[in-house]
Enzyme design. Sequence first.
Site, PDB file in Angstrom:
ATOM      1  N   ASP A 108       0.809  -1.208   0.000  1.00  0.00           N
ATOM      2  CA  ASP A 108       0.000   0.000   0.000  1.00  0.00           C
ATOM      3  C   ASP A 108       0.843   1.260   0.000  1.00  0.00           C
ATOM      4  O   ASP A 108       0.570   2.205  -0.718  1.00  0.00           O
ATOM      5  CB  ASP A 108      -0.989   0.005   1.178  1.00  0.00           C
ATOM      6  CG  ASP A 108      -0.322  -0.202   2.535  1.00  0.00           C
ATOM      7  OD1 ASP A 108       0.903  -0.420   2.599  1.00  0.00           O
ATOM      8  OD2 ASP A 108      -1.046  -0.158   3.548  1.00  0.00           O
ATOM      9  N   ASP A 111       7.192   3.829   2.879  1.00  0.00           N
ATOM     10  CA  ASP A 111       7.470   4.864   3.864  1.00  0.00           C
ATOM     11  C   ASP A 111       8.956   4.815   4.218  1.00  0.00           C
ATOM     12  O   ASP A 111       9.780   5.419   3.556  1.00  0.00           O
ATOM     13  CB  ASP A 111       6.562   4.646   5.083  1.00  0.00           C
ATOM     14  CG  ASP A 111       6.626   5.764   6.104  1.00  0.00           C
ATOM     15  OD1 ASP A 111       7.511   6.635   6.014  1.00  0.00           O
ATOM     16  OD2 ASP A 111       5.792   5.768   7.021  1.00  0.00           O
ATOM     17  N   LYS A 139       5.895   7.851  -0.052  1.00  0.00           N
ATOM     18  CA  LYS A 139       6.092   9.112   0.658  1.00  0.00           C
ATOM     19  C   LYS A 139       7.392   9.766   0.192  1.00  0.00           C
ATOM     20  O   LYS A 139       8.414   9.100   0.061  1.00  0.00           O
ATOM     21  CB  LYS A 139       6.143   8.887   2.166  1.00  0.00           C
ATOM     22  CG  LYS A 139       4.794   8.610   2.769  1.00  0.00           C
ATOM     23  CD  LYS A 139       4.873   8.626   4.280  1.00  0.00           C
ATOM     24  CE  LYS A 139       3.492   8.394   4.886  1.00  0.00           C
ATOM     25  NZ  LYS A 139       3.554   8.470   6.352  1.00  0.00           N
ATOM     26  N   PHE A 160       0.071  11.146   7.527  1.00  0.00           N
ATOM     27  CA  PHE A 160      -0.529   9.862   7.868  1.00  0.00           C
ATOM     28  C   PHE A 160      -1.856   9.744   7.139  1.00  0.00           C
ATOM     29  O   PHE A 160      -2.775  10.537   7.352  1.00  0.00           O
ATOM     30  CB  PHE A 160      -0.737   9.715   9.385  1.00  0.00           C
ATOM     31  CG  PHE A 160      -1.132   8.314   9.747  1.00  0.00           C
ATOM     32  CD1 PHE A 160      -0.176   7.306   9.813  1.00  0.00           C
ATOM     33  CD2 PHE A 160      -2.456   7.983   9.956  1.00  0.00           C
ATOM     34  CE1 PHE A 160      -0.534   5.995  10.102  1.00  0.00           C
ATOM     35  CE2 PHE A 160      -2.832   6.672  10.257  1.00  0.00           C
ATOM     36  CZ  PHE A 160      -1.856   5.686  10.322  1.00  0.00           C
TER      37      PHE A 160
END
Length: 183
Positions: A108, A111, A139, A160
């Site tokens: 998904d 990060d 990100k 977030f």
Amino acid sequence: MFFESLMVYMHKSIDKVLITEEAIRERLDTVAKQVMEDFQAEELVVVALLKGALVFAADMCRRMPVPLIIETVNVASYHGGTESSGKVKFLDAGMPDVGGKKVLVMDDILDTGLTMDAVIRELLEAGAEEIRSCVLLSKRKQRSVECEADYVAFEIDDEFVVGYGLDYQGLYRNLPYVGVLKV
């Protein structure tokens, strides 16, 4: 009535919609086409990282018109918080059979890079012939390890986010869009 109340509650918890359902659909068409052009395989193993990639992987797989073997690996790195714990925990007993196969790992969000890096290392050890990675979100930030995805649907700021498979304490995965959670 209960379902409608629950959806209203969930939407009220969202500060802003970052990526709409329509934008996701359109972008997945493009990413799936890129994957198919690159792999051109008769058979491909898709390894979806649970639980976050479930929605994304299902939608992507329906867009890839080749024989697919779909596997899952259950990993965790957030452990209920809003930031990565820095520790990747494999929740399954072993890795899927990928020996000599072409593999597309789907997650998904990219990060810290720790989860994707750990999974790729395990799949290589399990004998995968070729591994590429595909993420819904990446990100824009310094990673904890050197790890970038081969295919990225969307790049986002370091916020977030929830929805479209991403959660906060198990909730919000079923939102049809990606939104920033009110904190």
